[in-house]
Design a protein around this motif. Structure first.
Motif, PDB file in Angstrom:
ATOM      1  N   LEU A 165      53.779  -6.077 -25.714  1.00 28.55           N
ATOM      2  CA  LEU A 165      52.461  -5.694 -26.221  1.00 28.55           C
ATOM      3  C   LEU A 165      51.397  -6.646 -25.623  1.00 28.55           C
ATOM      4  CD1 LEU A 165      50.729  -4.154 -27.939  1.00 28.55           C
ATOM      5  CD2 LEU A 165      51.023  -5.726 -29.874  1.00 28.55           C
ATOM      6  N   LEU A 224      48.169   0.799 -34.135  1.00 29.36           N
ATOM      7  CA  LEU A 224      49.009  -0.134 -34.817  1.00 29.36           C
ATOM      8  C   LEU A 224      47.946  -1.469 -35.345  1.00 29.36           C
ATOM      9  CD1 LEU A 224      51.757  -1.808 -35.389  1.00 29.36           C
ATOM     10  CD2 LEU A 224      51.622  -2.875 -33.262  1.00 29.36           C
ATOM     11  N   LYS A 225      48.129  -1.861 -36.473  1.00 30.61           N
ATOM     12  CA  LYS A 225      47.168  -2.773 -37.340  1.00 30.61           C
ATOM     13  C   LYS A 225      47.667  -4.188 -37.777  1.00 30.61           C
ATOM     14  CE  LYS A 225      43.274  -0.755 -36.523  1.00 30.61           C
ATOM     15  NZ  LYS A 225      42.498  -1.453 -35.637  1.00 30.61           N
ATOM     16  N   THR A 247      47.186  -0.633 -28.500  1.00 27.80           N
ATOM     17  CA  THR A 247      47.912  -0.450 -29.789  1.00 27.80           C
ATOM     18  C   THR A 247      48.003   0.948 -30.181  1.00 27.80           C
ATOM     19  OG1 THR A 247      45.941  -0.816 -30.982  1.00 27.80           O
ATOM     20  CG2 THR A 247      47.038  -2.961 -30.449  1.00 27.80           C
TER      21      THR A 247
END
Length: 213
Positions: free
Chosen positions: A32, A65-66, A45
């Motif tokens: 990532l 995505l958090k 994300t």
């Protein structure tokens, strides 16, 4: 244009077992970070979230995505949305991260567990005010007569909460996807891609196996 003629070679490098971390979360964080640094997309994300309804019909949508930690992958949503309603009856879920520009994909298989209200509220209050208002204005996944009607509701909420903090809606929540399997895919020449699957074991460790492309 012939769709069957659209193709390209994947040449950015291979993936070997000794290049992988023993923990898939550690490996995911590394990939990532590289995806973010590559700046190939405004939404590194972004992930495709797949759920299944009571008839067996799958559905997909893109969600951001958090949060990520040793427990899993976190996202937030309206609890009246289609995905939230499907997760009520079947909490099995799949996440797909398509990082095309660096010729990688990651697929996460697991179960979605609701987050406590305290965690949801903490994130909700960190969002921009307009995003908070949009959460109040949208009955996610339900029919709406027009864009104008949606904006009227948004402006109504804007007036309602003009002073003070915007409270957490009781129909807004979040999930932590606890992974049971995670696949890492690296594009390879001649379609001989490199794929490795992490499978969670009963003792909490991870077994890693190479898959055919």
């Amino acid at each position: 244009m012939k769709l069957e003629d659209i193709r390209r070679e994947y040449t950015q490098g291979g993936l070997q077992r000794d290049m992988l971390a023993d923990d898939p979360i550690v490996q995911f964080e590394a990939w990532l970070k590289q995806a973010v640094e590559a700046k190939f997309s405004d939404d590194p994300t972004a992930m495709v979230v797949a759920t299944v309804d009571e008839t067996g019909q799958p559905s997909q949508r893109i969600v951001l995505l958090k949060h990520l930690d040793e427990n899993g992958f976190v996202f937030f949503t309206n609890t009246g949305s289609r995905k939230a309603q499907e997760l009520k009856t079947n909490n099995k879920i799949s996440l797909h991260f398509p990082w095309h520009a660096i010729e990688r994909q990651v697929i996460v298989y697991g179960e979605a567990k609701p987050l406590p209200t305290s965690a949801v509220a903490k994130y909700f209050l960190s969002r921009p005010k307009e995003s908070q208002l949009a959460a109040w204005a949208s009955q996610q996944s339900r029919p709406v007569s027009s864009r104008q009607a949606l904006m009227q509701t948004f402006n109504s909420m804007k007036s309602k909460f003009a002073k003070g903090d915007i409270p957490l809606p009781d129909f807004w929540g979040g999930y932590c996807v606890e992974p049971t399997k995670i696949e890492f895919w690296q594009g390879g020449e001649h379609r001989l891609h490199d794929r490795f699957m992490y499978v969670k074991q009963a003792d909490g460790s991870w077994a890693i196996e190479r898959l055919n492309p």
